[in-house]
Design an enzyme around this catalytic site. Structure first.
Site, PDB file in Angstrom:
ATOM      1  N   CYS A  11       0.819  -1.214   0.000  1.00 37.68           N
ATOM      2  CA  CYS A  11       0.000   0.000   0.000  1.00 37.68           C
ATOM      3  C   CYS A  11       0.857   1.271   0.000  1.00 37.68           C
ATOM      4  O   CYS A  11       2.023   1.256   0.389  1.00 37.68           O
ATOM      5  CB  CYS A  11      -0.923  -0.007   1.227  1.00 37.68           C
ATOM      6  SG  CYS A  11      -2.285   1.189   1.111  1.00 37.68           S
ATOM      7  N   ASP A  31      -5.719  -2.878  12.017  1.00 33.39           N
ATOM      8  CA  ASP A  31      -4.539  -2.024  12.094  1.00 33.39           C
ATOM      9  C   ASP A  31      -4.404  -1.522  13.521  1.00 33.39           C
ATOM     10  O   ASP A  31      -5.329  -1.632  14.333  1.00 33.39           O
ATOM     11  CB  ASP A  31      -4.685  -0.857  11.112  1.00 33.39           C
ATOM     12  CG  ASP A  31      -3.353  -0.197  10.763  1.00 33.39           C
ATOM     13  OD1 ASP A  31      -2.318  -0.575  11.362  1.00 33.39           O
ATOM     14  OD2 ASP A  31      -3.343   0.689   9.897  1.00 33.39           O
TER      15      ASP A  31
END
Length: 223
Positions: free
Chosen positions: A6, A135
């Site tokens: 990412c 996360d």
């Protein structure tokens, strides 16, 4: 184990990620992120992504009008909601642009338990999410902090496939092999600078995750 890289901003990095076999590449559309890209940048980057590699658009509390414009201008495959979006908001926004979607949950060890995480996941599953991303919680950021949360909080009977993010790199990703997860998501752990990837780190990460694929590695030494 599936791998998402990412936070791309450079065309050469996208090309390297594809050659190394990344399953998905993420583009950040959050202006406050050091990895944010413009529509024009995203068009160039997404055009370099080959078939069978997913383009993921990461958005944070993006208004509906902006999301519609983004979907019209950039050919991405999956929406990643990374802000404060509720299950209902995610469902409505994704339906508006006809995209599959995932939701990032920021896990706070001081407040969350496996049961509370499981319950949150179930709500997004009911709303139509394709997967959930876990996360680390940070009070001042929505992600990309490079911090790792307590993996013991990952539920074993999740209603959705789990993608793990937060503080991953080539040195520690092998520790995730026994976790109840579907994939891993990395940004800072493969960078030389914010938004600029390191080819050697990307290669080492893929080698650590997909060991079977790399038993007879043929990717050039230049990568």
């Amino acid at each position: 184990m599936h791998v998402k890289f990412c936070g791309f901003t450079q065309l050469s990095d996208i090309q390297t990620a594809a050659q190394l076999g990344a399953d998905a590449v993420g583009l950040v559309f959050y202006p406050l992120s050091p990895r944010a890209v413009t529509i024009e940048q995203a068009q160039t980057l997404s055009a370099a992504v080959p078939a069978f590699v997913s383009v993921v658009a990461l958005v944070v509390n993006m208004p509906k009008e902006e999301l519609v414009k983004l979907a019209n201008d950039v050919p991405f495959d999956i929406l990643q909601f990374h802000g404060d979006e509720t299950p209902e908001q995610c469902e409505q926004l994704a339906s508006r642009v006809n995209k599959r979607w995932i939701k990032a949950l920021r896990i706070n060890a001081e407040q969350d338990t496996p049961d509370s995480v499981r319950a949150q996941i179930a709500q997004f599953a009911d709303a139509g999410a394709s997967s959930i991303l876990l996360d680390a919680y940070h009070q001042a950021a929505y992600g990309g902090t490079g911090q790792r949360f307590d993996w013991s909080l990952i539920p074993h009977d999740s209603a959705l496939p789990i993608v793990l993010a937060g503080g991953l790199d080539a040195q520690n990703v092998a520790e995730t092999s026994n976790l109840p997860i579907y994939g891993v998501d990395v940004s800072g752990g493969i960078e030389v600078d914010k938004g600029k990837k390191d080819a050697a780190k990307m290669r080492a990460f893929m080698k650590a995750v997909k060991r079977d694929r790399w038993q007879n590695a043929t990717v050039t030494d230049a990568i």
